[in-house]
Write a protein that holds these residues in place. Structure first.
Motif, PDB file in Angstrom:
ATOM      1  N   PRO A 127      39.643  92.876  -5.854  1.00 54.99           N
ATOM      2  CA  PRO A 127      39.988  91.432  -4.436  1.00 54.99           C
ATOM      3  C   PRO A 127      41.074  91.398  -4.426  1.00 54.99           C
ATOM      4  O   PRO A 127      42.153  92.034  -4.909  1.00 54.99           O
ATOM      5  CB  PRO A 127      39.654  90.289  -5.597  1.00 54.99           C
ATOM      6  CG  PRO A 127      39.029  90.962  -6.838  1.00 54.99           C
ATOM      7  CD  PRO A 127      39.232  92.158  -6.885  1.00 54.99           C
ATOM      8  N   ARG A 128      40.753  90.997  -2.715  1.00 48.67           N
ATOM      9  CA  ARG A 128      42.476  90.614  -2.811  1.00 48.67           C
ATOM     10  C   ARG A 128      42.973  89.465  -3.087  1.00 48.67           C
ATOM     11  O   ARG A 128      42.563  88.749  -3.434  1.00 48.67           O
ATOM     12  CB  ARG A 128      42.254  89.975  -0.574  1.00 48.67           C
ATOM     13  CG  ARG A 128      41.346  91.278  -0.189  1.00 48.67           C
ATOM     14  CD  ARG A 128      41.888  91.966   1.229  1.00 48.67           C
ATOM     15  NE  ARG A 128      40.972  92.271   1.878  1.00 48.67           N
ATOM     16  CZ  ARG A 128      40.166  92.314   2.830  1.00 48.67           C
ATOM     17  NH1 ARG A 128      40.377  91.053   3.303  1.00 48.67           N
ATOM     18  NH2 ARG A 128      38.973  93.412   3.513  1.00 48.67           N
ATOM     19  N   LYS A 129      44.066  89.338  -2.529  1.00 48.22           N
ATOM     20  CA  LYS A 129      45.342  88.250  -3.034  1.00 48.22           C
ATOM     21  C   LYS A 129      45.321  87.550  -2.934  1.00 48.22           C
ATOM     22  O   LYS A 129      44.355  87.153  -1.269  1.00 48.22           O
ATOM     23  CB  LYS A 129      46.522  89.588  -2.274  1.00 48.22           C
ATOM     24  CG  LYS A 129      47.258  89.134  -4.167  1.00 48.22           C
ATOM     25  CD  LYS A 129      48.952  89.102  -3.380  1.00 48.22           C
ATOM     26  CE  LYS A 129      49.636  88.360  -4.120  1.00 48.22           C
ATOM     27  NZ  LYS A 129      49.571  88.795  -5.720  1.00 48.22           N
ATOM     28  N   TYR A 182      41.769  85.352  -4.323  1.00 48.27           N
ATOM     29  CA  TYR A 182      40.774  85.481  -4.567  1.00 48.27           C
ATOM     30  C   TYR A 182      40.573  84.419  -5.496  1.00 48.27           C
ATOM     31  O   TYR A 182      41.880  84.112  -6.561  1.00 48.27           O
ATOM     32  CB  TYR A 182      40.222  87.343  -5.326  1.00 48.27           C
ATOM     33  CG  TYR A 182      38.416  86.732  -5.441  1.00 48.27           C
ATOM     34  CD1 TYR A 182      38.007  87.261  -4.108  1.00 48.27           C
ATOM     35  CD2 TYR A 182      38.153  86.305  -6.615  1.00 48.27           C
ATOM     36  CE1 TYR A 182      36.571  87.389  -4.576  1.00 48.27           C
ATOM     37  CE2 TYR A 182      36.966  86.801  -6.693  1.00 48.27           C
ATOM     38  CZ  TYR A 182      36.390  86.838  -6.037  1.00 48.27           C
ATOM     39  OH  TYR A 182      34.777  87.107  -6.402  1.00 48.27           O
ATOM     40  N   ARG A 183      39.374  83.750  -4.871  1.00 49.96           N
ATOM     41  CA  ARG A 183      39.022  82.399  -6.408  1.00 49.96           C
ATOM     42  C   ARG A 183      38.845  83.116  -7.235  1.00 49.96           C
ATOM     43  O   ARG A 183      37.425  83.095  -7.104  1.00 49.96           O
ATOM     44  CB  ARG A 183      38.999  81.386  -5.458  1.00 49.96           C
ATOM     45  CG  ARG A 183      39.686  81.286  -4.134  1.00 49.96           C
ATOM     46  CD  ARG A 183      39.839  79.162  -4.212  1.00 49.96           C
ATOM     47  NE  ARG A 183      38.755  79.213  -3.370  1.00 49.96           N
ATOM     48  CZ  ARG A 183      38.569  79.491  -1.732  1.00 49.96           C
ATOM     49  NH1 ARG A 183      39.570  79.826  -1.550  1.00 49.96           N
ATOM     50  NH2 ARG A 183      37.126  79.253  -1.296  1.00 49.96           N
ATOM     51  N   GLY A 184      39.083  83.264  -8.299  1.00 52.59           N
ATOM     52  CA  GLY A 184      38.097  83.650  -9.617  1.00 52.59           C
ATOM     53  C   GLY A 184      38.244  83.324 -10.627  1.00 52.59           C
ATOM     54  O   GLY A 184      38.249  81.545 -10.603  1.00 52.59           O
ATOM     55  N   GLU A 190      41.773  86.875  -9.869  1.00 50.88           N
ATOM     56  CA  GLU A 190      41.170  87.763  -9.506  1.00 50.88           C
ATOM     57  C   GLU A 190      39.954  87.927 -10.582  1.00 50.88           C
ATOM     58  O   GLU A 190      38.927  88.731  -9.889  1.00 50.88           O
ATOM     59  CB  GLU A 190      42.178  88.491  -8.989  1.00 50.88           C
ATOM     60  CG  GLU A 190      42.919  88.548  -7.909  1.00 50.88           C
ATOM     61  CD  GLU A 190      43.494  88.639  -7.465  1.00 50.88           C
ATOM     62  OE1 GLU A 190      44.048  90.069  -7.945  1.00 50.88           O
ATOM     63  OE2 GLU A 190      45.163  88.609  -6.498  1.00 50.88           O
ATOM     64  N   PHE A 230      36.428  88.062 -11.641  1.00 53.09           N
ATOM     65  CA  PHE A 230      35.286  88.008 -10.619  1.00 53.09           C
ATOM     66  C   PHE A 230      33.731  88.347 -11.852  1.00 53.09           C
ATOM     67  O   PHE A 230      32.780  87.487 -11.520  1.00 53.09           O
ATOM     68  CB  PHE A 230      35.171  88.610  -9.282  1.00 53.09           C
ATOM     69  CG  PHE A 230      34.777  90.175  -9.485  1.00 53.09           C
ATOM     70  CD1 PHE A 230      33.223  90.579  -9.117  1.00 53.09           C
ATOM     71  CD2 PHE A 230      35.825  90.608  -9.169  1.00 53.09           C
ATOM     72  CE1 PHE A 230      33.526  91.682  -9.324  1.00 53.09           C
ATOM     73  CE2 PHE A 230      36.033  91.760  -8.687  1.00 53.09           C
ATOM     74  CZ  PHE A 230      34.937  93.484  -9.043  1.00 53.09           C
TER      75      PHE A 230
END
Lengths: 169, 353
Positions: A67-69, A71-73, A147, A149
């Protein structure tokens, strides 16, 4: 349906042209097969071209999505330099949460620098919509979305993360 | 010795069908994946090559559910009929040149073309009976569509075969036209492939149109996409095999690929010169090596046609039912008739003995 609706008429016309070509137009319908063949050839060329392109899919267990920086995990509760949870049980995150998935029970703090600490801090991961509002609301920068997920559980109970689980993240 | 030859030839014919069948299933999945930018099955065996075996094994293990209210005999007989027909038809396909005295053809029928024609249409009985016996409206609709489609396209199919028969007669006026498939192939090996008009230059447009017609009709008769109205899952749940599970479904699925292979062989035999290839095979060479090479050529040609089949499936969207019917009756049938008329009239004027 409204008979004077121009869209309805357009649809009817198109349908009539394609499906029930009037007798005068039948030569056109017959010629259309010849017009269709080049299109088929073009389509075949396109699919042939695609056959030799590299696949866009990730082979999941071996190749992981990074995931990119930002990212809401999954959530994480942060600790300070002395290893204590940063959270002061102010209920700001629980108030900000639109999904109402955060449950906090406070207790008096054993340390002199704060009033309260959370006795219980639970997030129901099945209710959470991962909007990041809790992170924004937190005055102590104590909660954060990571990050991570991949969330696997076999029961609903496992998806309610308690304080220990959140501190571990 | 004769019996040995007989069994060897049966082995090769069955081998072509039963080895290409799983390859087709695999090819269908892999090629669709590549076209769609995916990887496709890659877990079972090296590069996923054992996937069809796993598929078939899975389907064999599953329970065959016979629902209440079905006609049991027809319900279980349908898959058998549809499975046997293409295998049966393969016995008249000449898959290679002569080795010694033996023609590489399981049965050298004089009426090979007619036999193929009848056997190809038997397959739809399995679909129709299966759909009817299922006692399900959607199955019945699917099977009715299959039979309507077969009847519509069988006409063009037959007319195109007639074109091939006329072409095989056109080069040498002393030779009579033949419906013997091995003679049709021999004629093409000697004078030129039928897709390029057989022996004559004026046959070129006829040959090309005939090839396109035969190819499309074969697709329609096999109920392959874009003509798979019989199992149109957007409209008819699963079409004629909605009620089938386990091995019954597997046989329907596998027979689709078998009849695809039979049709591909037929197309190759009728239009693409069968086992012959210029400078590679010699019709007069009856040695063992030449025979094996001719089988290889035939096999390669089938594979190319099968690839086209599969690629077309993943290129074109499904036709609407009325479009299928109007294409068959209003476009293909007149076209085939004009094609035959052209061949007959020009043939009489240009090739008068």
């Amino acid at each position: 349906m409204d008979a004077h609706n121009p869209h309805a008429d357009a649809h009817k016309d198109a349908h009539a042209l394609v499906a029930h070509a009037p007798p005068g137009l039948s030569w056109l319908a017959r010629a259309s097969i010849a017009a269709y063949l080049p299109s088929i050839a073009a389509g075949m060329a396109k699919t042939l071209e695609w056959m030799f392109r590299p696949a866009v899919t990730l082979r999941y267990p071996e190749q992981q999505y990074k995931p990119r920086k930002g990212y809401r995990g999954e959530h994480r509760l942060k600790k300070d330099e002395q290893g204590r949870p940063k959270c002061v049980a102010c209920f700001m995150c629980a108030t900000a949460c639109p999904a109402e998935c955060i449950t906090i029970v406070a207790e008096p703090a054993p340390w002199p620098d704060r009033d309260k600490v959370p006795a219980k801090f639970e997030i129901d991961m099945l209710k959470c919509i991962y909007c990041g509002m809790c992170e924004e609301a937190c005055p102590c920068d104590a909660i954060e979305l990571t990050e991570t997920f991949t969330q696997i559980a076999t029961t609903r109970k496992e998806k309610i993360y308690d304080k220990e689980r959140l501190l571990k993240n | 010795m004769t019996w040995l030859w007989f069994f060897a030839k049966i082995g090769v014919a069955l081998g072509i069908i039963f080895s290409l069948g799983p390859v087709c299933i695999m090819g269908d999945r892999k090629i669709s994946a590549w076209i769609q930018g995916r990887v496709g099955p890659n877990r079972v065996g090296p590069w996923g090559t054992f996937q069809p075996i796993a598929d078939i094994l899975k389907l064999m293990m599953k329970e065959v559910i016979v629902p209440d209210g079905v006609d049991k005999v027809l319900f279980l007989g349908g898959p058998l009929i549809v499975f046997i027909a293409p295998v049966f038809g393969y016995c008249v396909i000449p898959f290679g040149n002569q080795i010694g005295e033996e023609k590489l053809q399981v049965v050298n029928l004089d009426i090979g073309l007619l036999f193929i024609m009848s056997v190809l249409s038997v397959g739809v009985y399995g679909i129709t009976l299966g759909g009817w016996a299922s006692n399900n409206k959607f199955s019945l609709m699917g099977s009715l569509r299959a039979s309507a489609q077969l009847i519509s396209y069988e006409l063009t199919f037959g007319l195109t075969m007639l074109l091939v028969v006329m072409m095989s007669a056109s080069a040498d006026p002393l030779k009579s036209a033949s419906v013997d498939l091995s003679k049709i192939v021999l004629h093409q090996a000697e004078y030129g492939w039928n897709i390029f008009g057989g022996a004559t230059w004026w046959g070129l447009p006829s040959g090309l149109i005939g090839f396109v017609l035969l190819f499309t009709c074969a697709m329609a008769e096999n109920n392959r996409l874009p003509f798979d109205m019989a199992e149109c899952e957007a409209e008819l749940v699963g079409g004629y095999h909605t009620e089938y599970s386990g091995m019954g479904f597997a046989m329907y699925m596998f027979s689709e690929y078998c009849s695809m292979i039979l049709s591909a062989s037929l197309i190759v035999t009728l239009f693409l010169g069968g086992w012959s290839f210029p400078y590679l095979t010699d019709p007069a060479d009856h040695s063992f090596l030449a025979g094996v090479i001719s089988i290889g050529v035939f096999f390669t040609k089938i594979c190319i046609i099968l690839f086209l089949y599969i690629q077309l499936r993943w290129t074109l969207p499904r036709f609407r039912y009325d479009q299928v019917m109007s294409l068959g009756w209003k476009t293909f049938l007149p076209l085939a008739l004009v094609n035959i008329g052209y061949m007959a009239v020009i043939g009489v004027f240009l090739e008068k003995p």
